[in-house]
Design a protein around this motif. Structure first.
Motif, mmCIF file in Angstrom:
data_model
loop_
_atom_site.group_PDB
_atom_site.id
_atom_site.type_symbol
_atom_site.label_atom_id
_atom_site.label_comp_id
_atom_site.label_asym_id
_atom_site.label_seq_id
_atom_site.Cartn_x
_atom_site.Cartn_y
_atom_site.Cartn_z
ATOM 1 N N MET A 1 0.825 -1.216 0.000
ATOM 2 C CA MET A 1 0.000 0.000 0.000
ATOM 3 C C MET A 1 0.860 1.268 0.000
ATOM 4 O O MET A 1 0.369 2.352 -0.314
ATOM 5 C CB MET A 1 -0.974 0.000 1.181
ATOM 6 N N GLN B 1 0.584 5.565 -1.486
ATOM 7 C CA GLN B 1 0.586 6.596 -0.444
ATOM 8 C C GLN B 1 0.117 7.950 -0.998
ATOM 9 O O GLN B 1 -0.535 8.730 -0.313
ATOM 10 C CB GLN B 1 1.998 6.719 0.159
ATOM 11 N N THR C 1 -6.887 -6.611 -2.319
ATOM 12 C CA THR C 1 -6.239 -5.315 -2.549
ATOM 13 C C THR C 1 -7.229 -4.171 -2.305
ATOM 14 O O THR C 1 -6.904 -3.176 -1.647
ATOM 15 C CB THR C 1 -5.705 -5.245 -4.001
ATOM 16 N N GLN D 1 -7.878 -3.498 1.422
ATOM 17 C CA GLN D 1 -6.794 -2.723 2.058
ATOM 18 C C GLN D 1 -6.798 -1.271 1.574
ATOM 19 O O GLN D 1 -6.592 -0.337 2.346
ATOM 20 C CB GLN D 1 -5.440 -3.348 1.731
ATOM 21 N N TYR D 2 -7.058 -1.113 0.281
ATOM 22 C CA TYR D 2 -6.999 0.215 -0.342
ATOM 23 C C TYR D 2 -8.118 1.117 0.201
ATOM 24 O O TYR D 2 -7.883 2.263 0.597
ATOM 25 C CB TYR D 2 -7.132 0.019 -1.849
ATOM 26 N N ALA E 1 -7.590 1.966 3.855
ATOM 27 C CA ALA E 1 -6.562 2.999 4.017
ATOM 28 C C ALA E 1 -7.124 4.374 3.634
ATOM 29 O O ALA E 1 -6.786 5.390 4.252
ATOM 30 C CB ALA E 1 -5.335 2.670 3.174
#
Ligand code: CP3
Length: 354
Positions: free
Chosen positions: A118, A122, A188, A191-192, A195
């Protein structure tokens, strides 16, 4: 809990009472705005806008500054940042859609596919944090991602807007390989989006732009099941508020009943379905977002008002409707026509909320 001056959009997603029907526009920051075209020129390219949090913030704010009647903002980015972070090499050629340097078709390459670090994304999370600061509580910020299926079509085909024959062939000939891609994409996306939520996104949306190309069984197996998995893995509350989730399958109104069961708070509608029928079919399980044909914004303020009135009347009395276009605003939209749409929604929707 951070102060929010206008929470109408979040309330509608939660099917709570509001004074009017909130509205935003898919692709509200984009080429139809001269200020966007100027920023893109300064930045160099679309991807330079996405990858620099200062530019991403600047263009996210442009529609909000121009249109005080918008009830939500959306992170300026693209669904294809994920396959890019997975090493496929995203690029845009002038006047054409997105393309990838590599495609995923060979078994060995597919098996090597992994959830990316990840840290490579950023710049997206930094943009979310900076946009939140700049919006300063005026309206909520939406984070987003593509659906595993829609991302897979780009990864396998190497470009968009085709008939997806390579991806469909894989679905039928080697479902194990496609499931590996979809599972990796789903993990994915979880998590994306989490975040993005941690960085400050107050609602999230999953764009399943090409789910409508699938057969009934294939849609459930290769698209909807993975969106369900994502919804189950999302952070549900942050900063003292619920973080509502919208799923949007373009061309997906055949499957509204199934979509209403996956745990999302809201379903996006394109323009093909009658929203009163959609409302009846989903009952009180989810809110609905949509469903004005973006092509109507190419017409006249009078024609736009008429269509807005018709959709609001079709949805009828009560809460749980977020007004939006049925797909992204086109680059040929006169900006004043978008204003006419927003004004019509505010003017005519209040009577349905009492
Ligand atoms: O809504 C917003 O204002 C946020 C920004 C946003 C963009 N893309 C910016 C963008 C969002 C939410 C997206 C999502 C996206 N990207 C989807 C899902 C929604 C949909 O439209 O179905 C898809 C399929 C993509 C992939 C993509 N990116 C395509 C097919 C294209 C080219 C076609 C087009 O409309 O230009 C893009 C480029 C893109 N993404 C632009 C913008 C503003 C235009 C780039 C430019 O400035 O030239």
């Amino acid at each position: 809990m951070t102060n929010l001056q206008n929470d109408t959009f979040l309330r509608a997603l939660n099917r709570e009472p509001t004074d009017y029907t909130p509205v935003w526009m898919m692709r509200q920051a984009g080429r139809y705005l001269p200020e966007y075209r100027a920023s893109r020129k300064t930045a160099g390219s679309f991807l330079d806008l996405c990858k620099n949090p200062n530019f991403a913030t600047e263009v996210t704010m442009q529609p909000l500054d121009r249109y005080p009647l918008l009830d939500a903002s959306i992170l300026f980015s693209d669904i294809l940042t994920l396959p890019d972070a997975m090493g496929l090499g995203l690029y845009f050629e002038e006047g054409e859609g997105p393309k990838f340097e590599r495609t995923l078709r060979e078994e060995a390459e597919i098996k090597a596919l992994q959830v990316p670090d990840m840290a490579k994304l950023q710049y997206v999370f930094d943009a979310v944090a900076q946009i939140r600061k700049t919006i300063n509580g005026r309206v909520p910020l939406i984070g987003f991602s593509g659906s595993p299926w829609t991302l897979a079509t780009y990864m396998v085909e190497g470009k968009g807007g085709t008939d997806f024959l390579n991806t469909k062939k894989m679905a039928y000939a080697r479902p194990d390989l496609l499931h590996h891609i979809l599972e990796t994409n789903a993990q994915t996306v979880i998590q994306y989006l989490n975040a993005q939520i941690a960085a400050g996104a107050q609602a999230v949306m999953i764009f399943d732009s090409w789910g409508g190309a699938l057969s009934h069984n294939a849609y459930i197996e290769f698209s909807l099941n993975y969106m369900q998995k994502i919804v189950a893995g999302l952070t549900k509350n942050n900063d003292g508020r619920k973080v509502p989730c919208t799923i949007f399958t373009k061309g997906g109104a055949l499957w509204l009943e199934a979509q209403a069961e996956v745990g999302a708070d809201c379903l996006g509608l394109d323009w093909a379905v009658d929203i009163s029928e959609a409302r009846e079919r989903v009952g009180d399980k989810v809110a609905l977002q949509g469903n004005l044909d973006p092509a109507i914004l190419l017409s006249t303020p009078a024609a736009i008002e008429k269509e807005v009135v018709s959709i609001l009347a079709s949805y009828g009395k009560g809460d749980g409707h977020v007004f939006n276009l049925g797909h992204g605003i086109t680059q040929w939209t006169p900006p004043e026509n978008a204003a006419a749409m927003l004004e019509a929604v505010r003017k005519h929707s209040q009577q349905y909320h009492q």
